[in-house]
Design a protein around this motif. Sequence first.
Motif, PDB file in Angstrom:
ATOM      1  N   PRO A  67       0.835  -1.252  -0.102  1.00 46.77           N
ATOM      2  CA  PRO A  67       0.143  -0.013   0.004  1.00 46.77           C
ATOM      3  C   PRO A  67       0.953   1.438   0.024  1.00 46.77           C
ATOM      4  O   PRO A  67       0.496   2.221  -0.496  1.00 46.77           O
ATOM      5  CB  PRO A  67      -0.989  -0.053   1.311  1.00 46.77           C
ATOM      6  N   TYR A  68       2.255   1.204   0.463  1.00 49.99           N
ATOM      7  CA  TYR A  68       2.816   2.351   0.662  1.00 49.99           C
ATOM      8  C   TYR A  68       3.793   2.527  -0.706  1.00 49.99           C
ATOM      9  O   TYR A  68       4.633   3.316  -0.709  1.00 49.99           O
ATOM     10  CB  TYR A  68       3.832   2.109   1.895  1.00 49.99           C
ATOM     11  N   LEU A  69       3.409   1.733  -1.748  1.00 49.30           N
ATOM     12  CA  LEU A  69       4.347   1.995  -2.980  1.00 49.30           C
ATOM     13  C   LEU A  69       3.233   2.208  -3.983  1.00 49.30           C
ATOM     14  O   LEU A  69       3.663   2.635  -5.243  1.00 49.30           O
ATOM     15  CB  LEU A  69       4.812   0.361  -3.343  1.00 49.30           C
ATOM     16  N   VAL A  70       1.739   2.364  -3.638  1.00 54.97           N
ATOM     17  CA  VAL A  70       0.778   2.547  -4.809  1.00 54.97           C
ATOM     18  C   VAL A  70       0.929   4.150  -5.233  1.00 54.97           C
ATOM     19  O   VAL A  70       1.029   4.890  -4.258  1.00 54.97           O
ATOM     20  CB  VAL A  70      -0.280   1.955  -4.289  1.00 54.97           C
ATOM     21  N   PRO A  71       0.991   4.496  -6.612  1.00 56.43           N
ATOM     22  CA  PRO A  71       0.728   5.990  -6.830  1.00 56.43           C
ATOM     23  C   PRO A  71      -0.420   6.253  -6.679  1.00 56.43           C
ATOM     24  O   PRO A  71      -1.536   5.557  -6.194  1.00 56.43           O
ATOM     25  CB  PRO A  71       1.010   5.864  -8.550  1.00 56.43           C
ATOM     26  N   THR A  72      -0.658   7.759  -6.351  1.00 51.98           N
ATOM     27  CA  THR A  72      -1.763   8.423  -5.644  1.00 51.98           C
ATOM     28  C   THR A  72      -2.083   9.535  -6.790  1.00 51.98           C
ATOM     29  O   THR A  72      -1.149  10.053  -7.481  1.00 51.98           O
ATOM     30  CB  THR A  72      -1.937   8.636  -4.200  1.00 51.98           C
ATOM     31  N   VAL A  73      -3.273  10.276  -6.720  1.00 46.01           N
ATOM     32  CA  VAL A  73      -3.189  11.520  -7.592  1.00 46.01           C
ATOM     33  C   VAL A  73      -2.277  12.534  -7.104  1.00 46.01           C
ATOM     34  O   VAL A  73      -2.142  13.463  -7.954  1.00 46.01           O
ATOM     35  CB  VAL A  73      -4.922  11.946  -7.176  1.00 46.01           C
ATOM     36  N   TYR A  74      -1.872  12.592  -5.963  1.00 48.71           N
ATOM     37  CA  TYR A  74      -0.816  13.474  -5.499  1.00 48.71           C
ATOM     38  C   TYR A  74       0.696  13.063  -5.495  1.00 48.71           C
ATOM     39  O   TYR A  74       1.427  13.852  -5.900  1.00 48.71           O
ATOM     40  CB  TYR A  74      -1.086  13.820  -3.855  1.00 48.71           C
ATOM     41  N   GLU A  75       0.760  11.471  -5.494  1.00 50.67           N
ATOM     42  CA  GLU A  75       2.193  11.138  -5.572  1.00 50.67           C
ATOM     43  C   GLU A  75       2.350  10.186  -6.776  1.00 50.67           C
ATOM     44  O   GLU A  75       2.036   9.128  -6.898  1.00 50.67           O
ATOM     45  CB  GLU A  75       2.700  10.391  -4.036  1.00 50.67           C
ATOM     46  N   GLN A  76       2.358  10.738  -7.981  1.00 46.97           N
ATOM     47  CA  GLN A  76       2.288  10.275  -9.216  1.00 46.97           C
ATOM     48  C   GLN A  76       3.533   9.585  -9.479  1.00 46.97           C
ATOM     49  O   GLN A  76       4.437   9.799 -10.194  1.00 46.97           O
ATOM     50  CB  GLN A  76       2.052  11.193 -10.422  1.00 46.97           C
ATOM     51  N   SER A  77       3.996   8.223  -8.670  1.00 41.72           N
ATOM     52  CA  SER A  77       5.077   7.599  -8.902  1.00 41.72           C
ATOM     53  C   SER A  77       5.298   6.803 -10.073  1.00 41.72           C
ATOM     54  O   SER A  77       6.562   6.440 -10.338  1.00 41.72           O
ATOM     55  CB  SER A  77       5.416   6.786  -7.521  1.00 41.72           C
ATOM     56  N   ASN A  78       4.014   6.672 -10.890  1.00 41.42           N
ATOM     57  CA  ASN A  78       4.257   6.096 -12.261  1.00 41.42           C
ATOM     58  C   ASN A  78       4.376   7.108 -13.236  1.00 41.42           C
ATOM     59  O   ASN A  78       4.496   6.605 -14.341  1.00 41.42           O
ATOM     60  CB  ASN A  78       2.956   5.094 -12.118  1.00 41.42           C
ATOM     61  N   SER A 131       0.490  18.602  -6.431  1.00 39.01           N
ATOM     62  CA  SER A 131       0.820  17.366  -6.742  1.00 39.01           C
ATOM     63  C   SER A 131       2.623  17.154  -6.821  1.00 39.01           C
ATOM     64  O   SER A 131       3.142  18.293  -7.007  1.00 39.01           O
ATOM     65  CB  SER A 131       0.337  16.439  -7.976  1.00 39.01           C
ATOM     66  N   ALA A 132       3.019  15.792  -6.806  1.00 41.31           N
ATOM     67  CA  ALA A 132       4.419  15.782  -7.104  1.00 41.31           C
ATOM     68  C   ALA A 132       4.732  15.989  -8.420  1.00 41.31           C
ATOM     69  O   ALA A 132       5.924  16.784  -8.625  1.00 41.31           O
ATOM     70  CB  ALA A 132       4.675  14.076  -6.881  1.00 41.31           C
ATOM     71  N   LYS A 133       4.104  15.775  -9.304  1.00 45.72           N
ATOM     72  CA  LYS A 133       4.330  16.097 -10.767  1.00 45.72           C
ATOM     73  C   LYS A 133       4.448  17.816 -11.003  1.00 45.72           C
ATOM     74  O   LYS A 133       5.322  18.256 -11.649  1.00 45.72           O
ATOM     75  CB  LYS A 133       3.431  15.715 -11.734  1.00 45.72           C
ATOM     76  N   THR A 174       4.170  20.723   2.095  1.00 45.79           N
ATOM     77  CA  THR A 174       3.305  19.693   1.407  1.00 45.79           C
ATOM     78  C   THR A 174       3.907  19.148   0.192  1.00 45.79           C
ATOM     79  O   THR A 174       3.812  17.915  -0.276  1.00 45.79           O
ATOM     80  CB  THR A 174       1.560  20.167   1.142  1.00 45.79           C
ATOM     81  N   GLU A 175       4.374  20.263  -0.547  1.00 47.30           N
ATOM     82  CA  GLU A 175       4.875  20.044  -2.072  1.00 47.30           C
ATOM     83  C   GLU A 175       6.289  19.247  -1.714  1.00 47.30           C
ATOM     84  O   GLU A 175       6.718  18.592  -2.427  1.00 47.30           O
ATOM     85  CB  GLU A 175       5.134  21.223  -2.757  1.00 47.30           C
ATOM     86  N   HIS A 176       7.153  19.609  -0.794  1.00 46.78           N
ATOM     87  CA  HIS A 176       8.304  18.967  -0.441  1.00 46.78           C
ATOM     88  C   HIS A 176       8.100  17.382  -0.088  1.00 46.78           C
ATOM     89  O   HIS A 176       8.706  16.630  -0.807  1.00 46.78           O
ATOM     90  CB  HIS A 176       9.135  19.574   0.782  1.00 46.78           C
ATOM     91  N   SER A 177       6.781  17.184   0.560  1.00 48.96           N
ATOM     92  CA  SER A 177       6.456  15.929   1.107  1.00 48.96           C
ATOM     93  C   SER A 177       6.257  15.129  -0.103  1.00 48.96           C
ATOM     94  O   SER A 177       6.582  14.035  -0.256  1.00 48.96           O
ATOM     95  CB  SER A 177       5.597  15.916   2.091  1.00 48.96           C
ATOM     96  N   VAL A 178       5.248  15.608  -0.696  1.00 44.09           N
ATOM     97  CA  VAL A 178       4.604  14.837  -1.810  1.00 44.09           C
ATOM     98  C   VAL A 178       5.642  14.367  -3.027  1.00 44.09           C
ATOM     99  O   VAL A 178       5.383  13.232  -3.422  1.00 44.09           O
ATOM    100  CB  VAL A 178       3.250  15.262  -2.328  1.00 44.09           C
ATOM    101  N   LEU A 179       6.415  15.177  -3.124  1.00 42.75           N
ATOM    102  CA  LEU A 179       7.617  14.904  -4.414  1.00 42.75           C
ATOM    103  C   LEU A 179       8.454  13.911  -3.698  1.00 42.75           C
ATOM    104  O   LEU A 179       8.857  13.093  -4.517  1.00 42.75           O
ATOM    105  CB  LEU A 179       8.265  16.127  -4.732  1.00 42.75           C
TER     106      LEU A 179
END
Length: 484
Positions: free
Chosen positions: A319-330, A374-376, A387-392
């Motif tokens: 669950p801690y590796l899944v991309p989200t709308v804020y953390e677009q890790s994909n 968002s991270a992007k 918040t931006e530092h953290s999501v990125l």
Amino acid sequence: MKRENLSVAAALLLLIAFPFELFSGQNNTAARWFNVMFKGVKVGYSRSLVLTAEYEGKLCKKTTNFMKIGLKRMGTGFDMDSSSSYYTGEDNTPLYFRYTENQDKQLKITEGKLNGENLDLTVNLAGEILRKSVKYEKGACLADSAEDIIKKRGLKDKDSFTLRVFNNDSLSFDDLKIRVNADKDKKNGYIIEADIRGIATMHQISADNELLKSSVPRLGLEMVRVSEKEALAFIVSELDLMDATALRSNRSIPDFKKVTFMKAEIVFSLGLPAAILEKLPAGVVVVKEKNTLLVTNRKKTAGEEKALNRPIFTKEFQPYLVPTVYEQSNDRGIIEKAVELAGDEPNSYRAAKKITQWVYSHMRKKNYSAGFSSAKEALASGEGDCTEHSVLASALLKASGIPSRIAAGLAPIGDRFYYHMWVEAYTGEWTAMDPTFNEVVLDAAHIKLSDGVLDEQGRYDLLLSVLQYFDRVSVNIIAIEPDK
């Protein structure tokens, strides 16, 4: 020391519209206007209008709301407007809704449409699209349209009941607890208390069912009925959100990065919220008749030697590796940057350290006008607050095969504690790092009070936890090392 990006604005924005709109609509063509007040200062205005309309050939009710907020954060102007438009059937079943948030030109649009037994949802955050479908619970209504059900039931003194509502912030169903009392001070009308997840809103209703005032007592927020002319007479307030929400401490901490041990009390004059009691972080216990948290923090040593090799793909941490709308890790750009930063480094701690330090250097402009990017967006702009530092950082960690979650709590500057966010990377144990302040080993002066995954539900829970301890709270430092 320069006060950097300690942010509570996103949490305020989360609750600023929903409770106020709960009782704002009436079935007529006259718009209703309100002043939005924070800590006794006007910070915006709101308008509500309810009309009979058609949606896909069905006769229904259309409700529109608009709210504009303007104040300052760390001396920087911050403005936001939100709007909603939703169509409901005769039984208050939602047919379609659209909610828009515009924070410093950052646009977020949430849409929902009833499709048979499902509610099809779309979230558009700065062009990034999230789609999901949830089973619609029969008998539930939109949170904003709960007013109709309450009025159909009839206002009765001492009445209390629970409604099942769909919450567009968390994209989930919640219980809305209602309690009705006669307005004895005004000798007519009613005071309605609406509670969702421990946050209570109060609504003063006249004898003829007109909304006169709404408030969120814990936040110091009020919405007061006024004329259109008075509502529109608005300029950006000089009130500084960060100063207004900072918690006072009994002593000053000149340099929190040097703190290796701290014992402190967080005193809640109104009593501890239930949500905090449900999940206490390590090192936090309840004392003094359940109105005080005793926090004992000790700075950890770097976890480099015992760190796991990445990628860490065990089922427990999926669950801690899944991309989200804020953390677009994909996202392709996020993945490429993660590969560039982590390179061939197998050690998860050393890779997380490189990412944290790079995010700190990349976020050149400390932008306090952003709400919750968002991270992007943060990768592209190189600006934002905690918040931006953290999501990125979180998105880059996930893209590197390192499980990540967001932590929320308090961090000190001088004799005040500010609401703050940072990241925790799983490297064999949960390791706290703060990309806002370039800390790869977190100091002992940060006070963690919650953590979570940053999908829509997680963001709502995380920010709601901040609101649970928002006001009438003080911090008493009992012991600190090194002592000044």
